[in-house]
Design a protein around this motif. Structure first.
Motif, short mmCIF file in Angstrom:
data_model
loop_
_atom_site.label_atom_id
_atom_site.label_comp_id
_atom_site.label_asym_id
_atom_site.label_seq_id
_atom_site.Cartn_x
_atom_site.Cartn_y
_atom_site.Cartn_z
N ALA A 1 70.32 -57.85 46.18
CA ALA A 1 70.78 -58.15 47.48
C ALA A 1 69.60 -58.70 48.29
N THR B 1 71.31 -56.00 55.09
CA THR B 1 71.64 -57.06 54.07
C THR B 1 72.90 -57.90 54.85
N TYR C 1 80.76 -57.23 59.04
CA TYR C 1 79.89 -56.90 58.17
C TYR C 1 78.53 -57.80 58.16
N ASP D 1 76.22 -53.22 56.01
CA ASP D 1 75.75 -54.03 54.98
C ASP D 1 76.74 -55.23 54.84
N GLY E 1 77.66 -59.04 52.36
CA GLY E 1 77.92 -59.50 51.21
C GLY E 1 76.96 -60.29 50.51
N VAL F 1 79.20 -54.97 47.38
CA VAL F 1 79.43 -54.64 48.87
C VAL F 1 80.48 -53.62 49.28
#
Length: 381
Positions: free
Chosen positions: A3, A57, A118, A128, A130, A135
């Protein structure tokens, strides 16, 4: 899983991270097939969005394949190919019932304004994103939608944010037949806003930017006239001159609080915990629109004090319309436009980058190198 992980301003890396797990019966876990870097991600990358925590992320534009679902999920099953709107929303609150999915009241403890997004800091719920191999997607029966069999992965990816937001910007402008429309910003959202203006009856579309490659794309993809604002003495005066000294009927701000700021803006964001950026594009929009016209704002702004020319807007009798795009509300009409060949959203994609090289992708996009307009990240490329 692998990630993208935030380690501080301008510091990101691909690291091993725990694969997300089902935390609620309505969750789904999606294996990411495509993700994109959005212009608003650069606010995070530059350290200019409050409460962007180390270890986060990013990534609110992604599509993939359902890998696992919670026990309450009814409409998805493992193996389904899905597109996921950037909004996290419950589908049942007061605002969702009105189609205001971007203002959902149940998905963000800081939801005085925005709902959940997101990969967009804890000011947008702390989800978090993608830019990873997997995810977690909450409210899986509400947000994700099966990608139509006839739609390509790249077109579907553009439908998760950039295209609907640009279309929404034109929609908020309430464009009438033959209207003159000015779009500030020739990034992906601005390009889609300009192209969408034609679909809504515009008679003339003008795009303003300073990056040659983006202006060329505005001419090629959006069929727009272009203005390089650094090549004219005063961009507002120039726009007035080329619109019969009246101004445009509709101006769309697709820039927002400028993803790159000065030292003071960095200080206010990192030390005072305010969003960096400035209201330059918005003030240009207020000045460049005709009296009684409409200003549509879909550029990203944060909780910052900005010296906006609100008095001028009042005295000119302007209509100001703005919001984060409720993506899923735009999909039915956009799907028809794509299927009928009225636009191919993937035409603006310029770079495909393996997830392992995400840091290079952010550098290219942030610094506007190599003609980078829209970069797509591909896990396991």
């Amino acid at each position: 899983m692998k990630a993208m992980v935030y380690r501080g301003p301008y510091k990101i890396a691909v690291e091993e991270k725990d694969r997300p797990a089902v935390e609620h019966p309505n969750d789904a876990i999606v294996r990411v097939e495509r993700a994109a870097i959005c212009g608003s991600d650069l606010h995070l990358y530059h350290g200019m969005m409050p409460d962007t925590r180390v270890g986060t992320t990013f990534g609110h534009e992604f599509i993939g394949v359902v890998d696992e679902v919670g026990p309450s999920v009814e409409h998805l099953q493992p193996g389904d190919r899905v597109m996921v709107p950037f909004n996290v929303f419950c589908g049942t609150c007061y605002f969702c019932a009105k189609g205001l999915y971007s203002n959902c009241h149940n998905v963000n403890p800081n939801a005085t304004a925005v709902g959940g997004i997101y990969g967009y800091s804890h000011t947008a719920g702390g989800y978090d994103g993608g830019q990873a191999e997997y995810v977690r997607v909450p409210f899986a029966d509400v947000g994700p939608t099966l990608i139509p069999e006839w739609m390509s992965d790249d077109d579907a990816l553009m439908c998760t944010d950039a295209l609907p937001t640009g279309y929404f910007g034109a929609q908020l402008g309430d464009i009438g037949l033959g209207d003159v429309v000015v779009v500030f910003g020739a990034g992906p959202v601005g390009l889609f806003a300009a192209r969408s203006a034609w679909l809504m009856g515009a008679g003339r579309v003008i795009v303003v930017d300073q990056v040659e490659e983006r202006l060329a794309m505005a001419e090629q993809f959006a069929f727009a006239e272009t203005v390089h604002f650094k090549q004219v003495k005063d961009v507002v005066v120039h726009l007035k001159k080329i619109t019969d000294h009246l101004g445009a009927d509709v101006v769309i701000d697709a820039v927002g609080a400028e993803a790159d700021g000065n030292r003071w803006q960095h200080f206010t964001s990192t030390k005072l915990k305010l969003q960096g950026g400035s209201p330059i594009a918005l003030n240009w929009a207020i000045d460049a629109v005709r009296k009684g016209g409409t200003v549509s704002v879909v550029g990203a702004y944060g909780p910052v004090f900005s010296a906006v020319k609100f008095g001028d807007a009042v005295n000119k009798g302007l209509t100001l319309r703005m919001n984060q795009c409720p993506v899923k509300r735009q999909w039915p009409r956009l799907f028809e436009h794509i299927r009928n060949g009225h636009l191919t959203p993937s035409d603006i994609i310029t770079h495909r980058i393996p997830l392992e090289h995400v840091a290079e992708g952010y550098h290219l996009f942030s610094s506007k190198l190599d003609g980078c307009i829209k970069p797509v990240l591909v896990p396991n490329a």
